[in-house]
Design a protein around this motif. Structure first.
Motif, PDB file in Angstrom:
ATOM      1  N   ARG A   1     -29.236 -29.994  11.237  1.00 35.74           N
ATOM      2  CA  ARG A   1     -29.484 -28.218  11.162  1.00 35.74           C
ATOM      3  C   ARG A   1     -30.645 -27.783  10.436  1.00 35.74           C
ATOM      4  O   ARG A   1     -31.258 -26.908  10.963  1.00 35.74           O
TER       5      ARG A   1
ATOM      6  N   THR B   1     -33.454 -25.457  12.331  1.00 36.27           N
ATOM      7  CA  THR B   1     -33.696 -24.225  11.756  1.00 36.27           C
ATOM      8  C   THR B   1     -34.958 -23.837  11.481  1.00 36.27           C
ATOM      9  O   THR B   1     -35.832 -22.933  11.829  1.00 36.27           O
TER      10      THR B   1
ATOM     11  N   LYS C   1     -37.643 -24.595  14.818  1.00 39.83           N
ATOM     12  CA  LYS C   1     -37.096 -23.707  16.277  1.00 39.83           C
ATOM     13  C   LYS C   1     -37.536 -24.838  17.411  1.00 39.83           C
ATOM     14  O   LYS C   1     -37.978 -24.421  18.298  1.00 39.83           O
TER      15      LYS C   1
ATOM     16  N   THR D   1     -26.002 -27.971  15.048  1.00 38.05           N
ATOM     17  CA  THR D   1     -27.324 -27.658  15.549  1.00 38.05           C
ATOM     18  C   THR D   1     -27.146 -26.548  16.818  1.00 38.05           C
ATOM     19  O   THR D   1     -28.073 -25.689  16.895  1.00 38.05           O
TER      20      THR D   1
END
Ligand code: G3H
Ligand code: ZN
Length: 291
Positions: free
Chosen positions: A162, A166, A169, A208
């Motif tokens: 995750r 984040t 990208k 995700t």
């Protein structure tokens, strides 16, 4: 023609996976394309830095583009396992559809920082290029490894996945979920198969919500691959199985007639051997993926 990212996302919705097959020459490309065309499913072909060095980055891009245009067929080209910004840029500028930016041997923070820069840089040149980031240890070398104790590899955690997605990208994530590159001797004979951490794939997917790629597909148990697709894998990479088929087909072609020297008479068994492997894998990944 659909964009690669749309094809990958649609695969997720219909619970199929896109097959990704490494190519190093026209024989392998021909085998992959013939199989995908026969089954009418979109396909990705990939070339690692070594494969690009051998076949030529711009030359591969030109050949794959010409196949796509002549047959109006969704065949996409990926710059596989790219370890530097410079090599990625070379591929993006040549017209590759995607880049696997692989700094997975670096500490996670550094991998994330440099991958974020790579995503920005590649997309500033081609906003449609698909960028995949890679985390965790899945070993190296699409080749035959000696049998022996299974290396103890740590799985990617949902939290790492995750955080990485984040921060960077990336469009697609390649985690370590029990997969590994290459085949052990026991896998060549079929005595041994790779198995995947299916629950971990599910957890990473829900943490995700991005498309996931499974590297190191060669030698993986069919049932594990099917379940991995249901757990959230959207792209599956196969290389060693193709290399093995290519070599065996080539040997068969050479053995046919001792004084044969005509390449297009020697090479068809190699094309056929590659096509058979790709066809079996594509059927497993989902014929309902049909165009
Ligand atoms: O990127 C290429 C692959 O992950 C292929 O792995 O040689 O185990 O099929 P494999
Ligand atoms: Zn790989």
């Amino acid at each position: 023609m659909k964009k690669l990212i749309d094809v990958v996302q649609e695969a997720g919705k219909t619970c199929v996976a896109i097959g990704h097959f490494n190519i190093a020459d026209l024989v392998i490309l021909k085998g992959v394309f013939e199989a995908a065309r026969e089954l009418k499913v979109p396909v990705m072909v990939g070339a690692s830095e070594g494969e690009r060095e051998f076949a030529g980055t711009r030359q591969l891009a030109a050949v794959v583009r010409s196949v796509r245009e002549e047959f109006d067929f969704p065949i996409f080209l990926n710059a596989d396992h790219t370890h530097s910004l410079a090599k990625g840029l070379e591929a993006v500028k040549a017209g590759f559809d995607s880049v696997v930016f692989d700094l997975s041997t670096l500490p996670l923070e550094e991998n994330a920082r440099l991958t974020e820069q790579a995503v920005e840089t590649f997309k500033s040149i081609n906003p449609e290029v698909v960028v995949e980031g890679e985390i965790g240890d899945i070993g190296s070398g699409s080749e035959i490894h000696a049998d022996g104790p299974t290396p103890d590899r740590t799985l990617t955690t949902p939290e790492e996945a995750r955080q990485f997605v984040t921060e960077t990208k990336v469009d697609v994530l390649a985690p370590a979920v029990g997969n590994s590159h290459g085949m052990r001797r026991g896998m060549v004979t079929g005595k041994e198969r790779k198995h995947l951490a299916l629950e971990r794939i599910r957890e990473i997917k829900s943490a995700t919500c991005v498309p996931l790629t499974l590297h190191g597909g060669s030698g993986t148990a069919d049932d594990d691959l099917k379940q991995a697709i249901h757990a959230g894998v959207n792209v599956i990479h196969i290389n060693t199985e193709l290399r093995l088929a290519w070599k065996q087909g080539l040997e068969a072609g050479l053995a046919k007639r001792e004084d044969e020297v005509v390449p297009y008479k020697i090479l068809p068994p190699a094309v056929a051997a590659v096509r058979n492997v790709v066809s079996a894998r594509l059927r497993l990944f989902g014929e309902q993926n049909q165009l």
